[in-house]
Scaffold this motif. Structure first.
Motif, PDB file in Angstrom:
ATOM      1  N   TYR A   1       0.830  -1.210   0.000  1.00 54.81           N
ATOM      2  CA  TYR A   1       0.000   0.000   0.000  1.00 54.81           C
ATOM      3  C   TYR A   1       0.866   1.263   0.000  1.00 54.81           C
ATOM      4  CZ  TYR A   1      -3.237   3.566   1.684  1.00 54.81           C
ATOM      5  OH  TYR A   1      -3.972   4.725   1.821  1.00 54.81           O
ATOM      6  N   THR A   2       1.968   1.251   0.757  1.00 53.80           N
ATOM      7  CA  THR A   2       2.767   2.481   0.911  1.00 53.80           C
ATOM      8  C   THR A   2       3.791   2.682  -0.201  1.00 53.80           C
ATOM      9  OG1 THR A   2       4.339   1.321   2.362  1.00 53.80           O
ATOM     10  CG2 THR A   2       2.526   2.520   3.423  1.00 53.80           C
ATOM     11  N   VAL A   3       4.381   1.594  -0.735  1.00 60.34           N
ATOM     12  CA  VAL A   3       5.449   1.762  -1.741  1.00 60.34           C
ATOM     13  C   VAL A   3       5.108   1.174  -3.102  1.00 60.34           C
ATOM     14  CG1 VAL A   3       7.195   1.760   0.087  1.00 60.34           C
ATOM     15  CG2 VAL A   3       6.711  -0.364  -1.134  1.00 60.34           C
ATOM     16  N   GLY A   4       4.014   0.420  -3.210  1.00 61.74           N
ATOM     17  CA  GLY A   4       3.648  -0.187  -4.493  1.00 61.74           C
ATOM     18  C   GLY A   4       4.098  -1.634  -4.574  1.00 61.74           C
ATOM     19  N   PHE A   5       3.425  -2.406  -5.449  1.00 61.84           N
ATOM     20  CA  PHE A   5       3.657  -3.845  -5.514  1.00 61.84           C
ATOM     21  C   PHE A   5       5.077  -4.197  -5.926  1.00 61.84           C
ATOM     22  CE2 PHE A   5       3.851  -7.822  -7.923  1.00 61.84           C
ATOM     23  CZ  PHE A   5       3.377  -8.708  -6.969  1.00 61.84           C
ATOM     24  N   TRP A   6       5.593  -3.608  -7.013  1.00 62.83           N
ATOM     25  CA  TRP A   6       6.902  -4.041  -7.532  1.00 62.83           C
ATOM     26  C   TRP A   6       8.035  -3.644  -6.604  1.00 62.83           C
ATOM     27  CZ3 TRP A   6       6.746  -7.780 -10.699  1.00 62.83           C
ATOM     28  CH2 TRP A   6       5.682  -7.912 -11.586  1.00 62.83           C
ATOM     29  N   SER A   7       7.926  -2.469  -6.010  1.00 64.87           N
ATOM     30  CA  SER A   7       8.959  -2.064  -5.046  1.00 64.87           C
ATOM     31  C   SER A   7       8.948  -2.992  -3.838  1.00 64.87           C
ATOM     32  CB  SER A   7       8.715  -0.624  -4.586  1.00 64.87           C
ATOM     33  OG  SER A   7       8.873   0.274  -5.654  1.00 64.87           O
ATOM     34  N   TRP A   8       7.730  -3.323  -3.380  1.00 67.26           N
ATOM     35  CA  TRP A   8       7.633  -4.272  -2.252  1.00 67.26           C
ATOM     36  C   TRP A   8       8.222  -5.619  -2.638  1.00 67.26           C
ATOM     37  CZ3 TRP A   8       4.915  -8.875  -2.888  1.00 67.26           C
ATOM     38  CH2 TRP A   8       4.983  -9.737  -1.781  1.00 67.26           C
ATOM     39  N   LEU A   9       7.889  -6.131  -3.821  1.00 68.56           N
ATOM     40  CA  LEU A   9       8.335  -7.467  -4.232  1.00 68.56           C
ATOM     41  C   LEU A   9       9.850  -7.567  -4.268  1.00 68.56           C
ATOM     42  CD1 LEU A   9       7.527 -10.294  -5.192  1.00 68.56           C
ATOM     43  CD2 LEU A   9       7.563  -9.422  -7.546  1.00 68.56           C
ATOM     44  N   VAL A  10      10.481  -6.585  -4.891  1.00 71.28           N
ATOM     45  CA  VAL A  10      11.951  -6.596  -4.954  1.00 71.28           C
ATOM     46  C   VAL A  10      12.542  -6.514  -3.549  1.00 71.28           C
ATOM     47  CG1 VAL A  10      13.999  -5.336  -5.732  1.00 71.28           C
ATOM     48  CG2 VAL A  10      12.047  -5.624  -7.281  1.00 71.28           C
ATOM     49  N   GLY A  11      12.017  -5.598  -2.749  1.00 69.55           N
ATOM     50  CA  GLY A  11      12.526  -5.433  -1.388  1.00 69.55           C
ATOM     51  C   GLY A  11      12.328  -6.664  -0.532  1.00 69.55           C
ATOM     52  N   PHE A  12      11.151  -7.282  -0.656  1.00 72.00           N
ATOM     53  CA  PHE A  12      10.878  -8.467   0.160  1.00 72.00           C
ATOM     54  C   PHE A  12      11.773  -9.636  -0.242  1.00 72.00           C
ATOM     55  CE2 PHE A  12       8.708 -12.305   1.493  1.00 72.00           C
ATOM     56  CZ  PHE A  12       8.361 -11.993   2.807  1.00 72.00           C
ATOM     57  N   ILE A  13      12.019  -9.794  -1.535  1.00 71.36           N
ATOM     58  CA  ILE A  13      12.901 -10.869  -2.000  1.00 71.36           C
ATOM     59  C   ILE A  13      14.312 -10.664  -1.472  1.00 71.36           C
ATOM     60  CG2 ILE A  13      14.023 -11.860  -4.042  1.00 71.36           C
ATOM     61  CD1 ILE A  13      11.357 -11.484  -5.525  1.00 71.36           C
ATOM     62  N   VAL A  14      14.789  -9.412  -1.503  1.00 68.87           N
ATOM     63  CA  VAL A  14      16.129  -9.121  -0.974  1.00 68.87           C
ATOM     64  C   VAL A  14      16.171  -9.412   0.526  1.00 68.87           C
ATOM     65  CG1 VAL A  14      17.818  -7.294  -0.517  1.00 68.87           C
ATOM     66  CG2 VAL A  14      16.671  -7.417  -2.746  1.00 68.87           C
ATOM     67  N   PHE A  15      15.199  -8.887   1.259  1.00 67.53           N
ATOM     68  CA  PHE A  15      15.114  -9.114   2.704  1.00 67.53           C
ATOM     69  C   PHE A  15      15.048 -10.600   3.027  1.00 67.53           C
ATOM     70  CE2 PHE A  15      11.563 -10.165   5.696  1.00 67.53           C
ATOM     71  CZ  PHE A  15      12.266 -10.048   6.887  1.00 67.53           C
ATOM     72  N   GLY A  16      14.140 -11.329   2.368  1.00 73.25           N
ATOM     73  CA  GLY A  16      13.958 -12.754   2.637  1.00 73.25           C
ATOM     74  C   GLY A  16      15.161 -13.591   2.265  1.00 73.25           C
ATOM     75  N   SER A  17      15.835 -13.223   1.177  1.00 72.35           N
ATOM     76  CA  SER A  17      17.003 -13.990   0.733  1.00 72.35           C
ATOM     77  C   SER A  17      18.172 -13.840   1.695  1.00 72.35           C
ATOM     78  CB  SER A  17      17.422 -13.540  -0.673  1.00 72.35           C
ATOM     79  OG  SER A  17      16.403 -13.796  -1.607  1.00 72.35           O
ATOM     80  N   VAL A  18      18.380 -12.618   2.176  1.00 73.26           N
ATOM     81  CA  VAL A  18      19.468 -12.387   3.139  1.00 73.26           C
ATOM     82  C   VAL A  18      19.184 -13.129   4.440  1.00 73.26           C
ATOM     83  CG1 VAL A  18      20.629 -10.646   4.555  1.00 73.26           C
ATOM     84  CG2 VAL A  18      20.146 -10.178   2.156  1.00 73.26           C
ATOM     85  N   ALA A  19      17.952 -13.009   4.929  1.00 70.90           N
ATOM     86  CA  ALA A  19      17.589 -13.713   6.165  1.00 70.90           C
ATOM     87  C   ALA A  19      17.724 -15.219   5.987  1.00 70.90           C
ATOM     88  CB  ALA A  19      16.156 -13.352   6.562  1.00 70.90           C
ATOM     89  N   GLY A  20      17.225 -15.730   4.870  1.00 73.47           N
ATOM     90  CA  GLY A  20      17.281 -17.168   4.610  1.00 73.47           C
ATOM     91  C   GLY A  20      18.694 -17.689   4.525  1.00 73.47           C
ATOM     92  N   PHE A  21      19.566 -16.958   3.833  1.00 72.93           N
ATOM     93  CA  PHE A  21      20.945 -17.422   3.696  1.00 72.93           C
ATOM     94  C   PHE A  21      21.662 -17.410   5.047  1.00 72.93           C
ATOM     95  CE2 PHE A  21      25.468 -16.916   3.024  1.00 72.93           C
ATOM     96  CZ  PHE A  21      25.718 -18.012   2.200  1.00 72.93           C
ATOM     97  N   CYS A  22      21.489 -16.329   5.815  1.00 72.33           N
ATOM     98  CA  CYS A  22      22.146 -16.246   7.129  1.00 72.33           C
ATOM     99  C   CYS A  22      21.693 -17.389   8.035  1.00 72.33           C
ATOM    100  CB  CYS A  22      21.845 -14.908   7.788  1.00 72.33           C
ATOM    101  SG  CYS A  22      22.599 -13.473   6.988  1.00 72.33           S
ATOM    102  N   LEU A  23      20.384 -17.639   8.078  1.00 70.16           N
ATOM    103  CA  LEU A  23      19.857 -18.713   8.913  1.00 70.16           C
ATOM    104  C   LEU A  23      20.379 -20.070   8.456  1.00 70.16           C
ATOM    105  CD1 LEU A  23      16.160 -17.462   9.143  1.00 70.16           C
ATOM    106  CD2 LEU A  23      17.787 -17.534  11.036  1.00 70.16           C
ATOM    107  N   SER A  24      20.365 -20.293   7.141  1.00 73.18           N
ATOM    108  CA  SER A  24      20.767 -21.599   6.594  1.00 73.18           C
ATOM    109  C   SER A  24      22.229 -21.897   6.865  1.00 73.18           C
ATOM    110  CB  SER A  24      20.509 -21.638   5.084  1.00 73.18           C
ATOM    111  OG  SER A  24      19.146 -21.567   4.792  1.00 73.18           O
ATOM    112  N   ILE A  25      23.096 -20.956   6.537  1.00 71.29           N
ATOM    113  CA  ILE A  25      24.526 -21.242   6.597  1.00 71.29           C
ATOM    114  C   ILE A  25      24.982 -21.500   8.029  1.00 71.29           C
ATOM    115  CG2 ILE A  25      25.387 -18.867   6.793  1.00 71.29           C
ATOM    116  CD1 ILE A  25      26.845 -21.657   4.541  1.00 71.29           C
ATOM    117  N   VAL A  26      24.435 -20.757   8.992  1.00 75.54           N
ATOM    118  CA  VAL A  26      24.842 -20.953  10.389  1.00 75.54           C
ATOM    119  C   VAL A  26      24.440 -22.339  10.880  1.00 75.54           C
ATOM    120  CG1 VAL A  26      24.423 -20.216  12.769  1.00 75.54           C
ATOM    121  CG2 VAL A  26      24.898 -18.515  11.009  1.00 75.54           C
ATOM    122  N   PHE A  27      23.214 -22.765  10.585  1.00 73.90           N
ATOM    123  CA  PHE A  27      22.774 -24.081  11.043  1.00 73.90           C
ATOM    124  C   PHE A  27      23.440 -25.215  10.263  1.00 73.90           C
ATOM    125  CE2 PHE A  27      19.250 -21.578  12.861  1.00 73.90           C
ATOM    126  CZ  PHE A  27      19.274 -22.071  14.151  1.00 73.90           C
TER     127      PHE A  27
END
Length: 356
Positions: free
Chosen positions: A221-247
């Motif tokens: 709603y605040t930034v638009g669909f495509w901006s959210w999608l790119v941002g969420f993928i970046v956020f989720g990928s960084v979180a996912g990689f950090c969590l995965s590699i440590v475990f």
């Protein structure tokens, strides 16, 4: 696997180890739960996450700054998982049960399910570490082969090259697919989950709805669909990689074991505590920076043996555990640098990728 395996009856190692660890805390007068420094760190991480989130969603920074903040949000989110949620879920963050639950619920806000985590991680992974067919943490089939007992596919020859991509997908797949799969199947792998109470159901669906609002509806709603999608993928990928590699560095490296129970008796060779040491590895334990960021999960041996002791105490009790391992002739797996552990993980994946 039709029934959960059983461990060897002897518990002499574990009994003696518990006695020595208890003696350490009695003599030092320290509590086994978190300290003031942990609570301060939790506040710093939580405030930082909220501040970055608010700036991203409501103040619409430039494209470059937005991408940097999305990376930062993923890194801080994973740090909250390591330092706050993980200790809280194990009941070691605080002496207070409700504070531990509050800490564990940070996972729910991020989109995961503390109920499913407790079943998958605390009850299954911590009991049957690296036992193929039971430990869901080493089941990434068909994409990755993490045990010599798992089926081999030709594309596994390249898994030591493409694993980075799948680790980046973990968090997004976890919150949008894996939790729901466990919920509707009523199983984690082949292990049935316990019946969910009305409260469990409310927490599961209530927080899933909250996450969809905070991390999808509101930012769209605040930034638009495509901006959210790119941002969420970046956020989720960084979180996912950090969590995965440590475990993954804790269990799927060259020197950890992957025991299987006897075909007839369904018994594992070692008692539980020795099994944990053989299937687990530490890394970079001399690095205060890494220890601070990953919530002491580089002391994974200590964590698996004493999950109800807060990670702030792992450097101290590691000396006791090492001494015990020397006395009992048990190999204590440890990589002095994180890069050595990463190299060992890559070598392990390359070996598992070869034809059986």
């Amino acid at each position: 696997m039709s029934a959960a395996p059983k461990f060897a009856a002897s518990r002499s190692f574990h009994t003696e180890l518990k006695n020595r660890i208890n003696a350490y805390f009695e003599e030092s007068g320290k509590s086994q739960t978190g300290t003031t420094s942990l609570f301060v760190k939790a506040l710093i991480l939580t405030f930082s996450f909220v501040a970055v989130y608010v700036h991203l969603v409501f103040f619409t920074p430039s494209v470059l700054l937005s991408l940097i903040e999305c990376v930062l949000l993923g890194a801080i989110g994973s740090a909250i998982g390591f330092n706050v949620m993980h200790d809280g879920a194990h009941g070691s963050f605080s002496k207070s049960k409700w504070i531990n639950q509050f800490a564990a619920f940070t996972l729910n806000v991020m989109g995961g399910s503390s109920f499913m985590w407790n079943m998958k991680h605390n009850l299954i992974h911590h009991m049957y570490t690296n036992v193929d067919g039971v430990d869901d943490d080493i089941d990434a089939q068909p994409w990755l082969r993490l045990s010599s007992t798992q089926p081999h596919h030709r594309f596994h020859r390249f898994q030591h090259l493409y694993f980075w991509f799948f680790y980046g997908l973990l968090f997004i797949a976890w919150i949008f697919f894996m939790d729901y799969q466990k919920y509707f199947k009523g199983k984690i792998g082949e292990v049935p989950i316990k019946k969910m109470t009305a409260t469990d159901q409310s927490v599961f669906w209530g927080f899933k709805a909250l996450h969809l609002f905070l991390f999808i509806a509101l930012p769209v709603y605040t930034v638009g669909f495509w901006s959210w999608l790119v941002g969420f993928i970046v956020f989720g990928s960084v979180a996912g990689f950090c969590l995965s590699i440590v475990f993954q560095l804790a269990h799927t490296v060259e020197h950890t074991a992957f025991p299987m129970p006897h075909e007839v008796t369904n018994k594992l060779e070692d008692e539980w505590a020795i099994h944990q040491i053989k299937t687990t590895a530490n890394f970079a334990t001399d690095s205060k920076v890494i220890s601070w960021l990953v919530g002491g999960l580089n002391f994974q041996v200590e964590h698996h043996l004493f999950p109800k002791i807060s990670h702030v105490h792992y450097p101290a009790i590691s000396k006791i555990i090492k001494q015990m391992c020397e006395e009992f002739g048990v190999t204590y797996n440890e990589y002095p640098k994180m890069r050595y552990a990463v190299a060992s993980h890559v070598s392990f994946l390359r070996e598992m990728g070869r034809a059986a």
